[in-house]
Motif scaffolding. Structure first.
Motif, PDB file in Angstrom:
ATOM      1  N   LEU A 154       5.198  -0.702   2.683  1.00 35.84           N
ATOM      2  CA  LEU A 154       3.969  -0.780   1.917  1.00 35.84           C
ATOM      3  C   LEU A 154       3.921   0.313   0.855  1.00 35.84           C
ATOM      4  N   HIS A 155       3.376  -0.041  -0.289  1.00 38.85           N
ATOM      5  CA  HIS A 155       3.117   0.980  -1.295  1.00 38.85           C
ATOM      6  C   HIS A 155       2.031   1.933  -0.798  1.00 38.85           C
ATOM      7  N   ALA A 156       1.002   1.378  -0.135  1.00 41.65           N
ATOM      8  CA  ALA A 156      -0.083   2.232   0.345  1.00 41.65           C
ATOM      9  C   ALA A 156      -0.864   1.527   1.444  1.00 41.65           C
ATOM     10  N   VAL A 157      -1.498   2.342   2.280  1.00 39.31           N
ATOM     11  CA  VAL A 157      -2.509   1.874   3.223  1.00 39.31           C
ATOM     12  C   VAL A 157      -3.786   2.637   2.917  1.00 39.31           C
ATOM     13  N   VAL A 158      -4.869   1.893   2.681  1.00 42.27           N
ATOM     14  CA  VAL A 158      -6.154   2.470   2.310  1.00 42.27           C
ATOM     15  C   VAL A 158      -7.195   1.997   3.309  1.00 42.27           C
ATOM     16  N   GLY A 159      -8.045   2.900   3.800  1.00 42.07           N
ATOM     17  CA  GLY A 159      -9.083   2.481   4.727  1.00 42.07           C
ATOM     18  C   GLY A 159     -10.261   3.419   4.718  1.00 42.07           C
ATOM     19  N   GLY A 160     -11.458   2.881   4.954  1.00 40.47           N
ATOM     20  CA  GLY A 160     -12.665   3.679   5.015  1.00 40.47           C
ATOM     21  C   GLY A 160     -13.232   3.730   6.412  1.00 40.47           C
ATOM     22  N   ASN A 166      -7.346   3.956  11.008  1.00 36.99           N
ATOM     23  CA  ASN A 166      -6.294   2.941  11.012  1.00 36.99           C
ATOM     24  C   ASN A 166      -5.183   3.327  10.034  1.00 36.99           C
ATOM     25  N   ALA A 167      -5.572   3.804   8.840  1.00 38.83           N
ATOM     26  CA  ALA A 167      -4.577   4.248   7.858  1.00 38.83           C
ATOM     27  C   ALA A 167      -3.786   5.447   8.379  1.00 38.83           C
ATOM     28  N   LEU A 168      -4.473   6.386   9.034  1.00 40.30           N
ATOM     29  CA  LEU A 168      -3.781   7.532   9.632  1.00 40.30           C
ATOM     30  C   LEU A 168      -2.781   7.086  10.690  1.00 40.30           C
ATOM     31  N   ASP A 169      -3.173   6.089  11.460  1.00 42.67           N
ATOM     32  CA  ASP A 169      -2.287   5.602  12.513  1.00 42.67           C
ATOM     33  C   ASP A 169      -1.013   5.010  11.929  1.00 42.67           C
ATOM     34  N   TRP A 170      -1.115   4.400  10.744  1.00 46.86           N
ATOM     35  CA  TRP A 170       0.079   3.915  10.066  1.00 46.86           C
ATOM     36  C   TRP A 170       1.022   5.079   9.741  1.00 46.86           C
ATOM     37  N   GLN A 172       1.334   7.857  11.260  1.00 48.02           N
ATOM     38  CA  GLN A 172       1.917   8.381  12.488  1.00 48.02           C
ATOM     39  C   GLN A 172       2.851   7.380  13.162  1.00 48.02           C
ATOM     40  N   ARG A 173       2.433   6.116  13.223  1.00 44.03           N
ATOM     41  CA  ARG A 173       3.166   5.102  14.000  1.00 44.03           C
ATOM     42  C   ARG A 173       4.327   4.503  13.218  1.00 44.03           C
ATOM     43  N   TYR A 174       4.134   4.273  11.945  1.00 42.64           N
ATOM     44  CA  TYR A 174       5.176   3.666  11.100  1.00 42.64           C
ATOM     45  C   TYR A 174       5.411   4.545   9.865  1.00 42.64           C
ATOM     46  N   PRO A 175       5.865   5.771  10.050  1.00 37.12           N
ATOM     47  CA  PRO A 175       5.966   6.717   8.923  1.00 37.12           C
ATOM     48  C   PRO A 175       6.923   6.276   7.828  1.00 37.12           C
ATOM     49  N   ASP A 176       7.900   5.444   8.150  1.00 38.71           N
ATOM     50  CA  ASP A 176       8.857   4.984   7.143  1.00 38.71           C
ATOM     51  C   ASP A 176       8.389   3.731   6.420  1.00 38.71           C
ATOM     52  N   ASP A 177       7.256   3.168   6.860  1.00 41.39           N
ATOM     53  CA  ASP A 177       6.815   1.881   6.325  1.00 41.39           C
ATOM     54  C   ASP A 177       5.744   1.993   5.251  1.00 41.39           C
ATOM     55  N   LEU A 322       1.867  13.944  12.423  1.00 41.66           N
ATOM     56  CA  LEU A 322       2.206  13.491  11.066  1.00 41.66           C
ATOM     57  C   LEU A 322       3.582  13.977  10.618  1.00 41.66           C
ATOM     58  N   GLY A 323       4.322  14.612  11.522  1.00 43.22           N
ATOM     59  CA  GLY A 323       5.559  15.271  11.153  1.00 43.22           C
ATOM     60  C   GLY A 323       6.627  14.367  10.575  1.00 43.22           C
ATOM     61  N   ALA A 324       6.657  13.091  10.955  1.00 38.42           N
ATOM     62  CA  ALA A 324       7.702  12.190  10.471  1.00 38.42           C
ATOM     63  C   ALA A 324       7.332  11.499   9.161  1.00 38.42           C
ATOM     64  N   PHE A 325       6.083  11.654   8.727  1.00 36.96           N
ATOM     65  CA  PHE A 325       5.628  10.975   7.511  1.00 36.96           C
ATOM     66  C   PHE A 325       6.130  11.735   6.289  1.00 36.96           C
ATOM     67  N   GLU A 326       6.804  11.040   5.386  1.00 39.89           N
ATOM     68  CA  GLU A 326       7.386  11.683   4.211  1.00 39.89           C
ATOM     69  C   GLU A 326       6.765  11.181   2.909  1.00 39.89           C
ATOM     70  N   GLY A 327       5.618  10.532   3.019  1.00 39.77           N
ATOM     71  CA  GLY A 327       4.945  10.053   1.823  1.00 39.77           C
ATOM     72  C   GLY A 327       3.944  11.050   1.292  1.00 39.77           C
ATOM     73  N   GLU A 328       2.870  10.540   0.685  1.00 43.60           N
ATOM     74  CA  GLU A 328       1.803  11.358   0.135  1.00 43.60           C
ATOM     75  C   GLU A 328       0.466  10.877   0.682  1.00 43.60           C
ATOM     76  N   ALA A 329      -0.540  11.739   0.636  1.00 47.16           N
ATOM     77  CA  ALA A 329      -1.844  11.389   1.183  1.00 47.16           C
ATOM     78  C   ALA A 329      -2.965  11.830   0.250  1.00 47.16           C
ATOM     79  N   LEU A 330      -3.989  11.005   0.158  1.00 46.26           N
ATOM     80  CA  LEU A 330      -5.233  11.346  -0.519  1.00 46.26           C
ATOM     81  C   LEU A 330      -6.368  11.196   0.483  1.00 46.26           C
ATOM     82  N   LEU A 331      -7.155  12.252   0.649  1.00 45.15           N
ATOM     83  CA  LEU A 331      -8.342  12.198   1.490  1.00 45.15           C
ATOM     84  C   LEU A 331      -9.564  12.229   0.588  1.00 45.15           C
ATOM     85  N   LEU A 332     -10.500  11.321   0.840  1.00 47.06           N
ATOM     86  CA  LEU A 332     -11.769  11.303   0.124  1.00 47.06           C
ATOM     87  C   LEU A 332     -12.888  11.548   1.126  1.00 47.06           C
ATOM     88  N   SER A 333     -13.729  12.551   0.846  1.00 49.61           N
ATOM     89  CA  SER A 333     -14.871  12.816   1.719  1.00 49.61           C
ATOM     90  C   SER A 333     -16.118  13.037   0.874  1.00 49.61           C
TER      91      SER A 333
END
Length: 422
Positions: A154-160, A166-170, A172-177, A322-333
């Motif tokens: 996936l290019h991105a997972v976005v969730g509110g 759910n996006a965080l779980d992606w 952690q669970r599928y860090p290469d995806d 989150l150690g295996a995740f090699e992508g980028e993250a944006l947090l909105l609060s």
């Protein structure tokens, strides 16, 4: 401008839940917008009572544009239909002319995906015999659906809200995806106050005489509507801020009449003497509209999944998860959100930093409470659009903190630079 829309239900076959129980057939309802080019897929994860209908559409398959009608009314906090229509669509922040956007209703819900109200193998509704569900089950079901649709990474997972969990779980669970994750108004776990409110909401449902141990599907007149309505009212109070409630309602009195509060919540002693306030009228209306479209057992199942989620479960810390995740993250609060606070998002941003994940934390100054991610698209859209396109280097993501070493430069982009630097 029109885009292709795929609106369907896929049978994913046998599915084993985290609890160890299985169903012989898991149906997952989804909507997909745009064209898949092999590298442009974005998964949008809905919030607690949301549906797969993240944007406008026509019934069935075909083209969609801004003039299309939808099958369910737009309820910002309830998210029945087209719940993020100002964010997802042609030319919008999640541009369906550029990205292939998928949103799937989660297991345990009641908008077409298997859940308590679905038909069990014996031909009757599952009720509370449906297996308990977790956020991890949602993620694994989404992965199975995407495999079925021919989508790999996936290019991105976005969730509110819980969709952000759910996006965080992606990650952690599928860090290469997944290349980029965007948890919006979310956190690594619920705090005790929210856990307590959710517990009271569930007890409102299970103490309704019509709940009947979850077996109430035979007669619509005997559903636990009063308990579900009370649970939803608690949710609405949690989604609003003190400032937004004061501005919207004050202590004003409302005129009694119509259906709001009539059938679902009969007048209490003294009601003829004391005022019926605007805030009561609003909550009664929201309760009555909600019970017409949502299943009480699903509310029990989904709040349990949200309460159970803990990013660090099985790990020493959030950063380790989150150690295996090699992508980028944006947090909105959002500053007025006490359901998922800016401090919780900043703690999550710090976990990404500890894992050496490029991360931006964009804080929006808002009085709208938790609902802000739904009702302020003009504040959510620009950083989201730029992050999807450019990552943490996107201008709207990073330019508010470019010279502030205390908040990590482009790693953290608050509206108030001093919010966490003191």
């Amino acid at each position: 401008m029109s885009v292709a829309v795929d609106r369907d239900v896929r049978d994913l076959g046998e599915f084993r839940f985290d609890c160890g129980e299985s169903v012989p057939s898991l149906a997952v309802a989804y909507e997909a917008y745009g064209e898949f080019d092999g590298d442009n897929a974005i998964l949008v994860c809905h919030a607690l009572t949301g549906s797969q209908n993240v944007a406008t559409h026509r019934s069935g398959r075909g083209a969609a544009d801004d003039a299309d009608t939808i099958d369910a009314p737009h309820d910002p906090a309830g998210q029945a239909g087209a719940w993020w229509n100002d964010i997802v669509g042609p030319g919008k922040a999640v541009d369906t002319t550029e990205y292939y956007v998928v949103c799937a209703n989660v297991p345990g819900s009641c908008y077409g995906t298997s859940g308590p109200a679905s038909e069990a193998p014996d031909g009757e509704p599952w009720g509370t015999d449906f297996p308990p569900v977790t956020v991890g089950d949602w993620t694994r079901a989404q992965r199975r659906l995407l495999d079925d649709l021919g989508v790999g990474r996936l290019h991105a997972v976005v969730g509110g809200s819980v969709g952000g969990m759910n996006a965080l779980d992606w990650a952690q669970r599928y860090p290469d995806d997944v290349r980029r994750v965007v948890p919006v108004a979310a956190a690594a776990r619920l705090d005790p106050q929210c856990l307590g409110i959710d517990a009271v909401a569930r007890r409102a449902i299970t103490s309704d005489p019509n709940w009947n141990g979850g077996d109430y599907y035979g007669d619509e007149q005997d559903r636990p509507d009063q308990g579900l309505g009370l649970a939803r009212q608690l949710g609405h109070v949690m989604y609003l801020s003190k400032a937004s409630m004061a501005d919207k309602f004050g202590r004003r009195s409302a005129v009694r009449g119509g259906s709001a509060g009539g059938e679902l919540f009969p007048a209490d002693p003294g009601a003829a003497f004391f005022p019926y306030r605007d805030v009561e009228s609003y909550l009664d209306y929201q309760a009555e509209s909600f019970v017409d479209r949502f299943d009480a057992n699903s509310y029990l199942y989904l709040t349990r999944a949200m309460d159970d989620y803990d990013l660090a479960e099985g790990y020493e810390s959030d950063a380790a998860a989150l150690g295996a995740f090699e992508g980028e993250a944006l947090l909105l609060s959002f500053t007025g959100d006490w359901h998922f606070t800016t401090e919780q998002s900043e703690a999550l941003a710090e976990a990404f930093r500890e894992s050496e994940v490029p991360v931006a934390h964009h804080v929006v100054d808002s009085d709208h409470g938790h609902d802000a991610f739904l009702v302020e698209p003009e504040r959510v859209g620009p950083p989201l659009r730029d992050f999807l396109s450019e990552g943490v280097e996107g201008k709207a993501v990073s330019d508010t903190a470019e010279d502030d070493e205390d908040v990590g430069g482009s790693e953290y982009a608050p509206v108030h630079n001093s919010l966490f630097s003191g």
